[in-house]
Design a protein around this motif. Structure first.
Motif, PDB file in Angstrom:
ATOM      1  N   ASN A 231     -10.112   3.380 -32.474  1.00  0.00           N
ATOM      2  CA  ASN A 231     -10.405   1.974 -32.165  1.00  0.00           C
ATOM      3  C   ASN A 231     -10.502   1.132 -33.436  1.00  0.00           C
ATOM      4  O   ASN A 231     -11.433   0.337 -33.612  1.00  0.00           O
ATOM      5  CB  ASN A 231     -11.702   1.862 -31.364  1.00  0.00           C
ATOM      6  N   ALA A 232      -9.549   1.333 -34.322  1.00  0.00           N
ATOM      7  CA  ALA A 232      -9.582   0.607 -35.589  1.00  0.00           C
ATOM      8  C   ALA A 232      -9.345  -0.880 -35.371  1.00  0.00           C
ATOM      9  O   ALA A 232      -8.523  -1.284 -34.540  1.00  0.00           O
ATOM     10  CB  ALA A 232      -8.520   1.167 -36.531  1.00  0.00           C
ATOM     11  N   PRO A 292      -9.927  -5.923 -44.858  1.00  0.00           N
ATOM     12  CA  PRO A 292      -9.609  -4.694 -44.104  1.00  0.00           C
ATOM     13  C   PRO A 292      -9.931  -4.776 -42.617  1.00  0.00           C
ATOM     14  O   PRO A 292      -9.252  -4.148 -41.807  1.00  0.00           O
ATOM     15  CB  PRO A 292     -10.458  -3.629 -44.796  1.00  0.00           C
ATOM     16  N   SER A 293     -10.980  -5.535 -42.248  1.00  0.00           N
ATOM     17  CA  SER A 293     -11.411  -5.546 -40.838  1.00  0.00           C
ATOM     18  C   SER A 293     -11.588  -6.976 -40.355  1.00  0.00           C
ATOM     19  O   SER A 293     -12.341  -7.758 -40.943  1.00  0.00           O
ATOM     20  CB  SER A 293     -12.730  -4.780 -40.682  1.00  0.00           C
ATOM     21  N   ILE A 332      -2.208 -11.414 -39.648  1.00  0.00           N
ATOM     22  CA  ILE A 332      -3.097 -10.428 -39.021  1.00  0.00           C
ATOM     23  C   ILE A 332      -2.218  -9.280 -38.527  1.00  0.00           C
ATOM     24  O   ILE A 332      -1.210  -9.515 -37.853  1.00  0.00           O
ATOM     25  CB  ILE A 332      -3.876 -11.051 -37.847  1.00  0.00           C
ATOM     26  N   PHE A 333      -2.585  -8.062 -38.853  1.00  0.00           N
ATOM     27  CA  PHE A 333      -1.707  -6.933 -38.548  1.00  0.00           C
ATOM     28  C   PHE A 333      -2.500  -5.750 -37.991  1.00  0.00           C
ATOM     29  O   PHE A 333      -3.713  -5.632 -38.198  1.00  0.00           O
ATOM     30  CB  PHE A 333      -0.948  -6.491 -39.802  1.00  0.00           C
ATOM     31  N   SER A 334      -1.774  -4.914 -37.304  1.00  0.00           N
ATOM     32  CA  SER A 334      -2.326  -3.647 -36.824  1.00  0.00           C
ATOM     33  C   SER A 334      -1.959  -2.549 -37.814  1.00  0.00           C
ATOM     34  O   SER A 334      -0.844  -2.530 -38.346  1.00  0.00           O
ATOM     35  CB  SER A 334      -1.779  -3.315 -35.436  1.00  0.00           C
ATOM     36  N   GLU A 341       5.133  -3.257 -46.869  1.00  0.00           N
ATOM     37  CA  GLU A 341       6.114  -4.234 -47.331  1.00  0.00           C
ATOM     38  C   GLU A 341       6.341  -5.324 -46.286  1.00  0.00           C
ATOM     39  O   GLU A 341       6.502  -6.497 -46.614  1.00  0.00           O
ATOM     40  CB  GLU A 341       7.436  -3.528 -47.668  1.00  0.00           C
ATOM     41  N   THR A 342       6.365  -4.927 -45.036  1.00  0.00           N
ATOM     42  CA  THR A 342       6.544  -5.915 -43.966  1.00  0.00           C
ATOM     43  C   THR A 342       5.353  -6.859 -43.896  1.00  0.00           C
ATOM     44  O   THR A 342       5.506  -8.075 -43.689  1.00  0.00           O
ATOM     45  CB  THR A 342       6.734  -5.208 -42.609  1.00  0.00           C
ATOM     46  N   ILE A 343       4.153  -6.310 -44.069  1.00  0.00           N
ATOM     47  CA  ILE A 343       2.935  -7.138 -44.056  1.00  0.00           C
ATOM     48  C   ILE A 343       2.994  -8.192 -45.157  1.00  0.00           C
ATOM     49  O   ILE A 343       2.718  -9.379 -44.923  1.00  0.00           O
ATOM     50  CB  ILE A 343       1.681  -6.250 -44.213  1.00  0.00           C
TER      51      ILE A 343
END
Length: 637
Positions: A231-232, A292-293, A332-334, A341-343
């Motif tokens: 559940n990150a 990070p969160s 914002i990313f998962s 690199e995409t981020i």
């Protein structure tokens, strides 16, 4: 006397003691060596040394001998009361006396019969025995004295050689120690430099912030850590780009620019002090913030707005008041479905989208941004081959006299039909061509193609005044721009008076004085100059009178509203009146309605360009109109 080496430092006393005893036994003489501090260091048969001078009441102490040596005497010979002589020699190493050697023998250096006769009674010899001994010893004086002197000289030389060997050894040891110390210091310096290199490898030299390399280490570790959690939470990346930072470096210098970067880094650390955020110096004018969160978007909006608030204020740096603005891209990313690199690419794309939106703006990344970026990349790639593939062509939009409906000129407009992308709008590809510099060769092709067409129509005696082409700021800033135009005019053989260039206010305002000189040079040979999109840029009447222009073109945005109210009509009337007072020709752009034409005619506007009369035409269609010589009217368009 400053003694660098002590005798006992240079020669092993234990070894020397053995040597002296051997020499003493062979030569049958007592030997003693004193250092320069009057201390006996080695000796053999010490009791046999003469201690009383032949000269009564004469002080023959070793202290006196050393004092005489220090004053510069090299060798001393003293006759003793007991009939012997003492020979004192100096041991000199490196121009320094470090010791003396003393030896004795029971015969005289010189035969002093009178003095010796006086001394016979002292030793209780009979006069006969004493005189007989004196006579017998006379024959031995020369030979024995020379032998003893030679022995002393050779022994001293041996000690000197031993001392030099030791001194050389010491010097070698010193050299080794010096080399060792030098190597040690070098190692310390290298270690310090290695530490500095390690710091530079992971920290930005100007701001002290962690750099891109350490970002990847931390970021990859966080990706691995969170990808294993069920559940990150999501993470977020912010890229902050300073606006117009290159101008700061170019005008105020790189040192000043470094100060700004340092202040930016310090302010970001202060703003994000209480947030779980990592700050990095990324590229020349970019900072990166990794969070990070993230629970919700509002949390990020709060952070971004706090950052922007700081960049809305002027900063005092040295004697300057500086306003630094920033554009922020937020992604914002998962952790489970995307790579680093995409981020970074997505956050960077959002940042550039924020730059397009204006100063101190932020944009959250969405898929449409990537699609637009991919489209831009495709256009750029295709533009590189467009000239070679002959994919460009020109259309010509007539400029019509508002009072007699006759064509007086054309504006040549660039069009692109890509083999891969199909028809691409000029509004889409021209900014990319300017950004990449491809507008230079493309613009040269436009000028030459328009001039060639101009020449063909002129040779057919078609009636028109000129053909105009648009010139971008990138073209105008080229050092060879004026020569390029002159060269094409000469090559194509057209009259300079039949060629016009259109420039916008924003094109001119960069390097205004230099651009004015270029335009004046072109105007001096007959080239016409038109100020395009007038009213949308700076619209400064103060610099308008400075510009060497022949006509102004009123922007379509003014024309669109001309039928809606009296104020718009007044503005048009004022612009036309002002232009005529300055002996300028007035062209209205984007005219589409008959009501607009009537108003412009009433306001004494000279020419009209727009869809009311004609859309931009391909060269054959434009030529057909010229060929018929017909006047324009609404039906013919």
């Amino acid at each position: 006397m400053d003694i660098k080496y002590k005798f006992s430092d240079l020669i092993s006393l234990k070894k020397l003691q053995s040597i002296i005893e051997s020499f003493s036994n062979i030569a049958q003489v007592p030997i003693a060596i004193y250092d320069i501090n009057e201390e006996m260091v080695v000796f053999a048969k010490k009791r046999d040394l003469c201690v009383k001078s032949l000269k009564l009441n004469y002080d023959y102490s070793i202290q006196k001998v050393i004092q005489r040596i220090k004053k510069g005497e090299k060798h001393l010979i003293e006759i003793c009361q007991d009939g012997g002589i003492n020979i004192v020699g100096t041991i000199v190493i490196g121009n320094e006396t470090i010791a003396v050697i003393m030896t004795s023998k029971f015969y005289f250096l010189e035969f002093d019969k009178e003095q010796l006769t006086k001394n016979i009674g002292i030793y209780n010899f009979s006069e006969y025995e004493g005189l007989k001994g004196i006579e017998q010893s006379k024959t031995l004086i020369s030979e024995k004295t020379n032998t003893l002197l030679k022995f002393v000289e050779e022994f001293i030389q041996m000690l000197i050689d031993m001392g030099y060997d030791s001194m050389q050894h010491f010097q070698n040891e010193k050299k080794i120690k010096k080399a060792h110390d030098k190597l040690y210091n070098l190692n310390k310096r290298l270690e310090s430099e290695r530490e500095e290199i390690r710091s530079l490898a992971y920290n930005d030299a100007v701001t002290g912030l962690p750099n891109k390399r350490i970002f990847y280490k931390i970021f990859n570790a966080k990706i691995l850590e969170n990808s294993l959690k069920e559940n990150a939470l999501k993470g977020s990346l912010l890229i902050l780009g300073l606006n117009n930072f290159k101008n700061v470096n170019d005008t105020l210098g790189y040192d000043f620019g470094d100060k700004i970067l340092k202040i930016c880094g310090d302010k970001l650390k202060k703003i994000l002090l209480n947030d779980e955020a990592y700050i990095f110096k990324f590229e020349s004018d970019k900072f990166l913030v990794f969070i990070p969160s993230v629970n919700e978007e509002t949390f990020l909006i709060n952070i971004v707005e706090r950052i922007l608030q700081v960049f809305k204020e002027q900063w005092s740096i040295q004697r300057y008041k500086i306003l630094i603005t920033v554009s922020i891209g937020v992604h914002i990313f998962s952790y489970t479905d995307i790579n680093n690199e995409t981020i970074i690419k997505n956050a960077d794309s959002a940042m550039y989208k924020a730059k397009e939106a204006g100063l101190n703006k932020y944009v959250f990344y969405d898929k449409a941004i990537s699609e637009a970026l991919e489209r831009k990349v495709k256009i750029e790639n295709c533009l590189n081959k467009a000239l070679e593939n002959e994919e460009f062509f020109l259309c010509y939009q007539p400029q019509v006299n508002v009072f007699n409906n006759q064509i007086e000129g054309f504006e040549a407009l660039l069009r692109w039909n890509s083999k891969e992308l199909g028809f691409v709008s000029p509004a889409e590809f021209i900014p990319i061509a300017e950004e990449t510099g491809l507008i230079i060769p493309i613009g040269r092709w436009v000028i030459k193609t328009a001039c060639i067409q101009n020449k063909k129509w002129s040779e057919k005696n078609y009636k028109f005044d000129h053909i105009a082409v648009n010139i971008s700021a990138v073209q105008l800033q080229q050092l060879d721009f004026v020569n390029t135009v002159k060269s094409i005019l000469k090559e194509t053989g057209i009259r300079a008076e039949s060629f016009e260039i259109e420039i916008t206010e924003s094109t001119l305002i960069k390097s205004l004085n230099l651009n004015i000189k270029k335009l004046e040079e072109l105007k001096s040979i007959g080239v016409k100059i038109a100020l395009d999109d007038f009213g949308t840029g700076y619209s400064s009447l103060n610099y308008l009178k400075m510009l060497p222009v022949n006509r102004i073109k009123i922007d379509k945005s003014f024309i669109d509203d001309i039928c809606r109210g009296a104020n718009e009509e007044i503005i048009i009337e004022a612009l036309v009146f002002l232009g005529h007072k300055m002996n300028l020709d007035i062209v209205a752009e984007g005219v589409e309605l008959e009501e607009q034409v009537e108003i412009l005619k009433n306001k004494k506007c000279d020419k009209i360009q727009g869809y009311y009369f004609s859309k931009p035409l391909k060269k054959l269609d434009a030529e057909n109109i010229l060929k018929t010589g017909l006047k324009f009217n609404r039906e013919s368009s």
